[in-house]
Design an enzyme around this catalytic site. Structure first.
Site, PDB file in Angstrom:
ATOM      1  CB  SER A  13      -0.990  -0.001   1.177  1.00 20.37           C
ATOM      2  OG  SER A  13      -0.321   0.071   2.404  1.00 20.37           O
ATOM      3  CG  ASN A  14       3.674   2.695   2.976  1.00 24.79           C
ATOM      4  OD1 ASN A  14       3.600   3.893   3.218  1.00 24.79           O
ATOM      5  ND2 ASN A  14       3.373   1.764   3.858  1.00 24.79           N
ATOM      6  CB  ILE A  88      19.873  -3.539   2.315  1.00 26.56           C
ATOM      7  CG1 ILE A  88      18.393  -3.181   2.175  1.00 26.56           C
ATOM      8  CG2 ILE A  88      20.670  -2.930   1.170  1.00 26.56           C
ATOM      9  CD1 ILE A  88      17.718  -3.671   0.906  1.00 26.56           C
ATOM     10  CG  ASN A 102      13.161   0.676   6.115  1.00 24.78           C
ATOM     11  OD1 ASN A 102      12.261   0.234   5.392  1.00 24.78           O
ATOM     12  ND2 ASN A 102      13.326   0.275   7.365  1.00 24.78           N
ATOM     13  CG  HIS A 104      10.876   0.787  12.104  1.00 28.86           C
ATOM     14  ND1 HIS A 104      11.040  -0.558  11.829  1.00 28.86           N
ATOM     15  CD2 HIS A 104      10.512   0.862  13.402  1.00 28.86           C
ATOM     16  CE1 HIS A 104      10.794  -1.253  12.921  1.00 28.86           C
ATOM     17  NE2 HIS A 104      10.479  -0.413  13.897  1.00 28.86           N
TER      18      HIS A 104
HETATM   19  C1  GRF Z   1       4.521  -0.508   6.749  1.00 29.19           C
HETATM   20  O1  GRF Z   1       3.889  -0.363   7.979  1.00 29.19           O
HETATM   21  C2  GRF Z   1       5.979  -0.162   6.868  1.00 29.19           C
HETATM   22  O2  GRF Z   1       6.255   0.805   7.814  1.00 29.19           O
HETATM   23  C3  GRF Z   1       6.569  -1.451   7.300  1.00 29.19           C
HETATM   24  O3  GRF Z   1       5.838  -2.446   6.594  1.00 29.19           O
HETATM   25  C4  GRF Z   1       4.532  -1.961   6.324  1.00 29.19           C
HETATM   26  C5  GRF Z   1       4.277  -2.132   4.856  1.00 29.19           C
HETATM   27  O4  GRF Z   1       2.930  -2.009   4.518  1.00 29.19           O
HETATM   28  N1  GRF Z   1       7.981  -1.444   7.138  1.00 29.19           N
HETATM   29  P1  GRF Z   1       2.503  -1.976   2.987  1.00 29.19           P
HETATM   30  O5  GRF Z   1       3.040  -3.259   2.334  1.00 29.19           O
HETATM   31  O6  GRF Z   1       3.097  -0.758   2.361  1.00 29.19           O
HETATM   32  O7  GRF Z   1       1.009  -1.958   2.979  1.00 29.19           O
END
Ligand code: GRF
Length: 191
Positions: A13-14, A88, A102, A104
């Site tokens: 989703s990100n 990585i 990244n 977090h």
């Molecule tokens: C996010 O909460 C990010 O901070 C973490 O993994 C999650 C990824 O979610 N590292 P998505 O795959 O982007 O929905």
């Protein structure tokens, strides 16, 4: 054009949110997505967005060669990790010094390190009775979650919040800030 490569292992989703943010940009684009998981939701999301996505094995990510060739093929300037579950490797760090970031889902240095990913983070935050949590965007180095912090944003944790509710708040921060922080970082590449 500045080219971003996103590494993602999960739902993506990100990745989708970042791709959408830059879809109308004349200077920046998400050129390619790499994953270590062929079943990751990110592939369907990228198909919809018209962005190519590829899968490499854990061994290939560790060795570097094939992954670096793919990054090169797409003229990658910046690597953005978005829910990427693989460490990585040194060859990647050497090829992209200061060019791998990244996100977090907590306020590092709290709730970082091995095993601290996904819901484990939010469960730990709630169990500890924290009053706030948030996101940390940072450079990637050899250690999990220990690179220099670029940006943090906070949200409150209420006593009645479940880990799922905290996850929703943290995701909202990720969507609101990750693309913008990437844009600001890339502006320094152009100047
Ligand atoms: C996010 O909460 C990010 O901070 C973490 O993994 C999650 C990824 O979610 N590292 P998505 O795959 O982007 O929905």
């Amino acid at each position: 054009m500045i080219h971003i490569a996103i590494f993602a292992s999960g739902s993506g989703s990100n990745a989708e949110n970042i791709a959408r943010y830059f879809s109308k940009s004349e200077t920046v684009k998400v050129a390619v997505v790499l994953s270590n998981n062929r079943n990751a939701g990110v592939h369907a999301r990228m198909k919809k967005s018209g962005i190519p996505s590829f899968v490499f094995s854990r061994e290939e990510f560790a060795a570097g060669g094939a992954v670096l060739a793919k990054l090169d093929e797409y003229d990658t300037d910046l690597i953005v990790l978005a829910g990427f579950m693989n460490k990585i490797s040194a060859p990647l760090l050497e090829a992209y010094p200061g060019k791998i970031i990244n996100i977090h889902p907590a306020l590092l240095p709290k709730y970082g390190g091995k095993g601290m990913y996904g819901m484990h983070v939010h469960e730990a935050v709630v169990a500890a009775g924290e009053k706030e949590t948030g996101i940390t965007i940072h450079y990637v180095n050899e250690q999990y979650d220990e690179g220099t912090v670029i940006f943090q944003a906070k949200c409150p944790v209420l006593q009645s919040d479940t880990p799922e509710m905290v996850a929703t708040k943290v995701h909202a921060l990720e969507y609101a800030y990750y693309p913008k922080v990437i844009e600001d970082l890339l502006a320094t590449f152009l100047s």
